[in-house]
Design an enzyme around this catalytic site. Structure first.
Site, PDB file in Angstrom:
ATOM      1  N   SER A 103       0.847  -1.183   0.000  1.00 36.65           N
ATOM      2  CA  SER A 103       0.000   0.000   0.000  1.00 36.65           C
ATOM      3  C   SER A 103       0.892   1.246   0.000  1.00 36.65           C
ATOM      4  O   SER A 103       1.792   1.369   0.831  1.00 36.65           O
ATOM      5  CB  SER A 103      -0.882  -0.038   1.244  1.00 36.65           C
ATOM      6  OG  SER A 103      -1.633   1.128   1.282  1.00 36.65           O
ATOM      7  N   GLY A 104       0.635   2.143  -0.914  1.00 32.44           N
ATOM      8  CA  GLY A 104       1.402   3.386  -0.990  1.00 32.44           C
ATOM      9  C   GLY A 104       2.623   3.275  -1.878  1.00 32.44           C
ATOM     10  O   GLY A 104       3.400   4.222  -1.976  1.00 32.44           O
ATOM     11  N   THR A 108      -1.597   2.600  -8.014  1.00 37.42           N
ATOM     12  CA  THR A 108      -2.689   3.316  -8.677  1.00 37.42           C
ATOM     13  C   THR A 108      -2.133   4.380  -9.631  1.00 37.42           C
ATOM     14  O   THR A 108      -2.619   4.536 -10.756  1.00 37.42           O
ATOM     15  CB  THR A 108      -3.610   3.949  -7.626  1.00 37.42           C
ATOM     16  OG1 THR A 108      -4.047   2.905  -6.769  1.00 37.42           O
ATOM     17  CG2 THR A 108      -4.796   4.621  -8.247  1.00 37.42           C
ATOM     18  N   ASN A 153      -1.042   5.617   3.194  1.00 37.39           N
ATOM     19  CA  ASN A 153      -1.239   6.249   1.895  1.00 37.39           C
ATOM     20  C   ASN A 153      -2.452   7.173   1.951  1.00 37.39           C
ATOM     21  O   ASN A 153      -3.534   6.764   2.375  1.00 37.39           O
ATOM     22  CB  ASN A 153      -1.471   5.138   0.839  1.00 37.39           C
ATOM     23  CG  ASN A 153      -1.654   5.699  -0.560  1.00 37.39           C
ATOM     24  OD1 ASN A 153      -1.624   6.909  -0.756  1.00 37.39           O
ATOM     25  ND2 ASN A 153      -1.847   4.805  -1.520  1.00 37.39           N
ATOM     26  N   SER A 156      -5.306   5.757  -0.546  1.00 32.95           N
ATOM     27  CA  SER A 156      -5.160   4.307  -0.626  1.00 32.95           C
ATOM     28  C   SER A 156      -6.403   3.678  -1.268  1.00 32.95           C
ATOM     29  O   SER A 156      -7.540   4.008  -0.910  1.00 32.95           O
ATOM     30  CB  SER A 156      -4.960   3.770   0.783  1.00 32.95           C
ATOM     31  OG  SER A 156      -4.795   2.377   0.729  1.00 32.95           O
ATOM     32  N   SER A 157      -6.144   2.788  -2.220  1.00 29.52           N
ATOM     33  CA  SER A 157      -7.277   2.104  -2.848  1.00 29.52           C
ATOM     34  C   SER A 157      -7.796   1.078  -1.860  1.00 29.52           C
ATOM     35  O   SER A 157      -7.043   0.210  -1.427  1.00 29.52           O
ATOM     36  CB  SER A 157      -6.822   1.385  -4.113  1.00 29.52           C
ATOM     37  OG  SER A 157      -6.027   2.228  -4.891  1.00 29.52           O
ATOM     38  N   GLY A 383      -2.556  -3.202  -2.021  1.00 27.94           N
ATOM     39  CA  GLY A 383      -1.235  -3.774  -1.760  1.00 27.94           C
ATOM     40  C   GLY A 383      -1.209  -4.590  -0.474  1.00 27.94           C
ATOM     41  O   GLY A 383      -2.125  -4.542   0.354  1.00 27.94           O
ATOM     42  N   GLU A 385      -0.651  -5.732   3.103  1.00 27.05           N
ATOM     43  CA  GLU A 385      -0.810  -4.863   4.275  1.00 27.05           C
ATOM     44  C   GLU A 385      -0.464  -5.586   5.557  1.00 27.05           C
ATOM     45  O   GLU A 385      -0.905  -6.720   5.767  1.00 27.05           O
ATOM     46  CB  GLU A 385      -2.268  -4.393   4.389  1.00 27.05           C
ATOM     47  CG  GLU A 385      -2.546  -3.146   3.626  1.00 27.05           C
ATOM     48  CD  GLU A 385      -3.962  -2.624   3.830  1.00 27.05           C
ATOM     49  OE1 GLU A 385      -4.226  -1.505   3.453  1.00 27.05           O
ATOM     50  OE2 GLU A 385      -4.805  -3.379   4.372  1.00 27.05           O
TER      51      GLU A 385
HETATM   52  N1  LIG Z   1       5.039   8.209 -10.211  1.00 25.28           N
HETATM   53  C1  LIG Z   1       4.699   8.975  -9.194  1.00 25.28           C
HETATM   54  N2  LIG Z   1       4.988  10.283  -9.215  1.00 25.28           N
HETATM   55  C2  LIG Z   1       4.643  11.084  -8.217  1.00 25.28           C
HETATM   56  N3  LIG Z   1       4.024  10.654  -7.095  1.00 25.28           N
HETATM   57  C3  LIG Z   1       3.693   9.365  -6.998  1.00 25.28           C
HETATM   58  C4  LIG Z   1       4.003   8.457  -8.042  1.00 25.28           C
HETATM   59  N4  LIG Z   1       3.572   7.242  -7.678  1.00 25.28           N
HETATM   60  C5  LIG Z   1       2.995   7.405  -6.454  1.00 25.28           C
HETATM   61  N5  LIG Z   1       3.078   8.667  -6.056  1.00 25.28           N
HETATM   62  C6  LIG Z   1       2.605   9.223  -4.783  1.00 25.28           C
HETATM   63  O1  LIG Z   1       2.365   8.167  -3.904  1.00 25.28           O
HETATM   64  C7  LIG Z   1       1.026   8.161  -3.445  1.00 25.28           C
HETATM   65  C8  LIG Z   1       0.537   6.754  -3.288  1.00 25.28           C
HETATM   66  O2  LIG Z   1       0.462   6.134  -4.529  1.00 25.28           O
HETATM   67  P1  LIG Z   1      -0.712   5.153  -4.937  1.00 25.28           P
HETATM   68  O3  LIG Z   1      -1.962   5.653  -4.455  1.00 25.28           O
HETATM   69  O4  LIG Z   1      -0.521   4.865  -6.337  1.00 25.28           O
HETATM   70  O5  LIG Z   1      -0.321   3.883  -4.103  1.00 25.28           O
HETATM   71  P2  LIG Z   1      -0.930   2.455  -4.178  1.00 25.28           P
HETATM   72  O6  LIG Z   1       0.183   1.555  -4.441  1.00 25.28           O
HETATM   73  O7  LIG Z   1      -2.041   2.465  -5.110  1.00 25.28           O
HETATM   74  O8  LIG Z   1      -1.450   2.246  -2.724  1.00 25.28           O
HETATM   75  P3  LIG Z   1      -2.687   1.441  -2.195  1.00 25.28           P
HETATM   76  O9  LIG Z   1      -2.399   0.041  -2.286  1.00 25.28           O
HETATM   77  O10 LIG Z   1      -2.887   1.947  -0.878  1.00 25.28           O
HETATM   78  O11 LIG Z   1      -3.800   1.870  -3.101  1.00 25.28           O
HETATM   79  C9  LIG Z   1       0.269   8.902  -4.467  1.00 25.28           C
HETATM   80  O12 LIG Z   1      -0.858   9.514  -3.925  1.00 25.28           O
HETATM   81  C10 LIG Z   1       1.277   9.921  -4.967  1.00 25.28           C
HETATM   82  O13 LIG Z   1       1.283  11.029  -4.105  1.00 25.28           O
HETATM   83 MG   LIG Z   2      -3.989   2.301  -5.013  1.00 18.27          MG
END
Ligand SMILES: Nc1ncnc2c1ncn2[C@@H]1O[C@H](COP(=O)(O)OP(=O)(O)OP(=O)(O)O)[C@@H](O)[C@H]1O
Ligand SMILES: [Mg+2]
Length: 1041
Positions: A103-104, A108, A153, A156-157, A383, A385
């Site tokens: 996660s994070g 996404t 996050n 977070s999804s 992700g 957790e």
């Molecule tokens: N390529 C990127 N460029 C800039 N910031 C990023 C990038 N990837 C992720 N981030 C930052 O990290 C944060 C978390 O990313 P994201 O929501 O994609 O995580 P995740 O893997 O989907 O987490 P979860 O499993 O909780 O959904 C985003 O809100 C963004 O601020």
């Molecule tokens: Mg996500």
């Protein structure tokens, strides 16, 4: 740029030297610190979350990565997306992009970057753009309803998402299908410290205008709502209000109607308001605890908003109807139970709403069934957790991640190595951790944790979370990846972190301790029928549709599948789906726990590197071959590179491949010939092959183009030639026609001229004579004209004017005379025409006189102007004289006093002479006695002198009675008038022309004798009336006048 030139560390971990965990981490860290967040392991992309916006995205970068191949530019997510998309387009292989990480870690974000890349490079056009927009706009909507701030996050999804984007054969998007996996609905009613509920609640309160809030009966302040975390209401860098606007417009773009958007918001508001329904103890007579609602207003508002009887809702919340085959029993719920029911309702409403939204989006983006499509799947799932307190949700989430890891292992590690063995390629086994055993522990149909859980849920008798745990402990006491207090005790291990109601699973990514509390309940996922019926009874169409089982007609006593079973089957479907596609991996790594940019926690990353199996991945990759392909398709693709195999190859497939690669003089290091497949070690070689193919294709294309152009030019030339011939034929024809026309016209002209000339030549001979005649005519006419005009201007004014102009030329003399005559005649006629009959009569007399005397008698001219008077003696007023007329009828023509010459002696005596129609009466002048009456028939003739005198003789016929007396010699002063009238009277009376003889000598008869009278003119000329007679002898009388 080549692989190594100017790169920070190594861009592909396959090139790492020495290959150890430490060097791998260092390489990642070095690159991360230089803001190079992407690194390859062959075709796997490792992405480290930068937690900052890097200037490496956008249209320019998209264009760059579109133009270059995978290894030509720095590692980038666009390069991976490009490979996947190109492979989908060119090789017709369905693709899936598996994004994994905790996660994070940036899953996404990565999925959105992939989608935006594909959207930017795939086809264009109005229809395609609208599909793209719909696909892209599904993200903000799903994130609003399915994402929340967690401690790890901010976005977070809280659901799993797998999206199939479907393309046509050209690579233009047609639509898609989204599958969602188990929303973490417990978040609706409760959040951990520092976390928030789903974004949409905060967005709605912050972004809705006063009117909307009023309509939804909401207050702006998040504090007012029990379901919203009291501590964290906003997230740094997240503007809830503007996100709300974005969500609304995204929904509109996707195709939600205004009504649907409003209903979605109403149901969302309903969940918030449900949280504020406070339940309190209520007294019941039988002593059993019961519950009631404290603030009736809240529940009334809910009722009003969704068209629901608030009492029914209250009843559904505070009591439960148990239905058996025979009877219905209603039991009151305690406050705890009622709160549980309320929260269950809220969670159910929200998660069903979320499913409805996903289905609604799918409806908009779905593709017609008939179309042939290629698919690119993008998996962005929650992700792995590890929380302090892990429950059913984490168990399910981690199970899913375990399965994804298995896919990875299967496809990249195990399958690959097994393939080498199968194909007879020399291979030293690379060890890796296979998590199949963990997956099995969880999902085994009979003896997996999920199966146990289901069994426990369905088992009659007393069932609780602890009975479930006991069962697990018993079953997995010897399992290497399962731990609990009981198993530890059995093994004499003492771990204080493990609670009594907990069990632990050694996941691929680490050990996770789960608390069994709530497992049974959450797995059952039951909603009291009273509640679903109450919801179904609502008038709100959307809410009602979310609870179809509330319909009494639909009610079935069959249990719905448990949450765990549902999840397992949907994961199984997902796995099947993924295995059927060509995988592209994005391994996301979280560099630190604090969502801070620039921080790289080696320990944290080391854990992830380890459990993601990156090192093993690199090892297999390094020892193995980057690319393999069956001989058949490989030959088909590359046989154009060799003259022996192109355009026809009759040998075996393997020999063909050997021939092609042999001709390209590839190093044997790079190639391995398996039993059915050719293996190529490095991607570079493959790219070299591809490049050669591209060049060859260009050559072939040029050849085809050349041939085609030649053919086209030839055809065109032939066509032009034909056309030219046709045109020139027409042109010549036309030109000849025109020329002929001109010649004809000229000939005619020349002919006309010649003829004219000839005629003129002939004519010229006659021309002068003719000219003189014409001239003469002209002159003559001119003279005549002048003469006539002269005449016209000088005509005499009257008939009496005898001044007639002279003719200017002799030739006109006769004409002039005739004209003169004509003129006078005409004038006379005009004169005559205007005369009265009386004047005509007078003139007739005058004419007669003229005929008788003109040119004969000298007194005639004097008589002309004097009118004939007739009565010279006043006959009219004298009755005496009247009498002389006697009985004679008619007028007296002449009455005058005349002198009578005595024939005997020549004496003169006066007599009155009356002339009547029949007689001449002579009377005495003195006494007016009639002396003689001479009948006109007796008058034989008249003689008169030629002089001016008035002497005349009436010759009487001898036979008459009067005649016997002899002729009368009389003198009249009006001799002309008198004789003229006598003449006329005789003519009238007897139709006889009286002979009037003008003579100077005549004989007069006396009785028997005639007397010759000779008239002479006296010297005075006569005319004075005086007259003297001289008797000369008896028979001669000389009269001097
Ligand atoms: N390529 C990127 N460029 C800039 N910031 C990023 C990038 N990837 C992720 N981030 C930052 O990290 C944060 C978390 O990313 P994201 O929501 O994609 O995580 P995740 O893997 O989907 O987490 P979860 O499993 O909780 O959904 C985003 O809100 C963004 O601020
Ligand atoms: Mg996500």
């Amino acid at each position: 740029m080549t692989l190594l030139e100017g790169s920070v560390g190594v861009e592909d971990l396959v090139l790492l030297e020495p290959l150890e965990q430490e060097s791998l981490l260092k390489n990642l860290q070095l690159r991360y610190e230089n803001r190079e967040i992407y690194t390859y392991i062959g075709n796997v992309l490792v992405s480290v979350n930068p937690y900052q916006q890097l200037p490496i995205y956008g249209p320019d970068f998209i264009a760059k990565y579109w133009d270059y191949t995978f290894y030509e530019l720095k590692p980038h997510i666009y390069a991976l997306a490009n490979v996947a998309y190109q492979s989908l387009k060119d090789r017709d292989r369905d693709q899936c992009i598996l994004i994994t990480g905790e996660s994070g870690a940036g899953k996404t974000e990565a999925s959105k970057l992939v989608m935006s890349y594909v959207a930017a490079v795939c086809g264009k056009g109005e229809q395609v753009n609208s599909v793209k927009e719909q696909l892209l706009q599904s993200n903000p909507v799903l994130e609003a309803f399915g994402n929340a701030k967690t401690i790890r996050n901010n976005n977070s999804s809280r659901f799993g998402k797998y999206m199939d984007i479907e393309f046509d054969f050209k690579g233009s998007p047609l639509g898609g299908v989204i599958t969602n996996y188990l929303l973490e609905k417990s978040r609706v009613v409760k959040q951990l410290e520092g976390e928030r509920n789903f974004h949409i609640f905060y967005q709605l309160l912050a972004g809705a205008d006063a009117q909307l809030l009023k309509a939804l009966k909401l207050e702006k302040d998040t504090i007012s709502y029990a379901y919203l975390s009291r501590k964290v209401s906003s997230v740094d860098g997240m503007d809830d209000a503007s996100n709300f606007k974005a969500v609304q417009s995204a929904m509109a773009v996707i195709g939600f109607s205004e009504d649907e958007i409003r209903q979605v918001l109403e149901v969302t508001a309903l969940v918030l308001k449900l949280g504020n329904v406070e339940l309190v103890d209520e007294f019941q007579a039988n002593g059993i605890s019961a519950s009631g609602i404290r603030n009736a207003r809240g529940i009334e508002e809910i009722g009003e908003m969704v068209g629901l009887n608030s009492e029914e809702l209250e009843r559904a919340l505070c009591s439960r109807t148990m239905e058996t085959a025979k009877e219905k029993v209603v039991t009151a719920l305690s406050v705890i139970q009622a709160q549980y029911a309320r929260d269950a309702l809220a969670k159910n409403i929200y998660s069903r709403l979320f499913n409805w939204i996903v289905n609604r989006i799918n409806e908009s983006i779905k593709v017609g069934t008939g179309e042939k499509k290629k698919v690119m799947g993008v998996l962005d799932i929650y992700g792995f957790e590890i929380l302090e307190d892990n429950s059913f949700e984490q168990f399910v989430i981690n199970y899913c991640n375990e399965k994804l890891q298995q896919v990875f292992i299967e496809m990249t590690l195990r399958e690959e190595q097994e393939e080498y063995k199968r194909e007879g390629i020399p291979w030293t086994q690379v060890d890796y951790f296979d998590n199949g055993i963990i997956c099995n522990l969880i999902e085994h149909n009979q003896q997996g944790i999920l199966a146990m859980l289901d069994e426990e849920c369905l088992r009659p008798g007393v069932v609780s979370d602890s009975t479930f745990l006991a069962k697990l402990n018993q079953l997995f006491s010897k399992h290497g990846y399962y731990e609990s207090k009981v198993t530890q005790n059995a093994q004499h291990q003492y771990d204080h972190t493990m609670g009594l109601s907990c069990f632990r699973i050694c996941h691929y990514a680490g050990k996770v301790t789960y608390s069994v509390n709530g497992f049974i309940d959450k797995n059952n996922d039951l909603l009291f029928r009273d509640l679903s019926q109450a919801m179904w009874n609502a008038q709100h169409p959307l809410l009602r549709s979310l609870f179809p089982e509330g319909d009494p007609k639909q009610a079935s006593l069959k249990r719905p599948p448990t949450a765990g079973a549902q999840f397992k089957s949907s994961v199984a479907i997902l796995m099947k789906n993924l295995y059927s596609k060509n995988p592209n991996y994005i391994r996301c790594i979280k560099p630190n726990e604090h969502q801070q940019r620039g921080q790289f926690s080696s320990e944290l990353v080391a854990v992830q590197v380890r459990y993601l199996g990156l090192l093993e991945n690199v090892r297999v990759r390094r020892a193995g071959y980057a690319y393999r392909q069956l001989y058949g398709p490989f030959l088909e693709r590359y046989r154009l590179l060799s003259r022996s195999t192109w355009p026809r190859w009759n040998g075996g497939e393997r020999e063909g491949v050997e021939k092609v690669l042999g001709e390209l003089s590839m190093s044997s290091e790079e190639l391995a010939f398996g039993k059915t497949k050719i293996f190529i070690r490095s991607p570079k070689t493959l790219f070299y092959l591809e490049e050669q193919r591209r060049l060859r294709l260009q050559q072939l294309a040029t050849l085809i183009q050349k041939t085609y152009r030649g053919w086209r030019c030839r055809t065109y030339y032939q066509l032009m030639r034909k056309s030219q011939i046709l045109i020139s034929a027409w042109f010549r024809g036309n030109m000849q026609k025109k020329r002929y026309g001109k010649i004809k016209a000229s000939t005619l002209l020349i002919q006309a001229f010649v003829r004219g000339w000839k005629v003129r030549k002939n004519y010229r001979k006659y021309f002068r004579s003719g000219a003189s005649l014409t001239l003469a005519n002209f002159i003559y006419k001119n003279i005549a004209r002048k003469f006539l005009l002269g005449l016209k201007n000088n005509l005499p004014a009257s008939v009496l004017d005898k001044n007639w102009p002279m003719a200017p030329y002799r030739c006109f003399t006769r004409a002039n005379q005739e004209l003169q005559q004509l003129f006078y005649r005409w004038k006379c006629k005009k004169f005559r025409d205007q005369l009265s009959p009386k004047q005509v009569e007078i003139l007739r007399e005058k004419l007669c006189a003229s005929e008788l005397f003109k040119g004969k008698k000298a007194s005639y001219p004097q008589s002309v102007p004097i009118p004939f008077h007739g009565d010279y003696i006043g006959l009219q007023g004298n009755p005496k004289m009247q009498k002389l007329k006697g009985k004679e009828e008619g007028p007296v023509l002449v009455a005058e006093t005349v002198k009578k010459v005595n024939r005997g002696n020549g004496k003169i005596s006066s007599r009155i002479l009356l002339l009547t129609k029949g007689h001449v009466i002579l009377a005495d002048a003195k006494n007016s006695q009639v002396k003689t009456v001479i009948g006109l028939d007796s008058v034989a003739g008249v003689s008169v002198t030629s002089f001016k005198d008035g002497l005349f003789t009436l010759h009487l016929s001898e036979i008459s009675s009067v005649g016997s007396k002899g002729d009368f010699l009389l003198v009249s002063e009006h001799v002309i008038e008198l004789l003229t009238r006598i003449y006329q009277a005789v003519l009238n009376a007897t139709q006889r022309q009286l002979p009037i003889t003008v003579t100077d000598e005549f004989s007069v008869r006396f009785k028997e004798n005639d007397v010759a009278v000779k008239v002479i003119q006296s010297p005075g000329g006569g005319g004075n009336g005086k007259l003297s007679c001289k008797k000369k002898g008896s028979h001669h009388l000389e009269v001097a006048v």
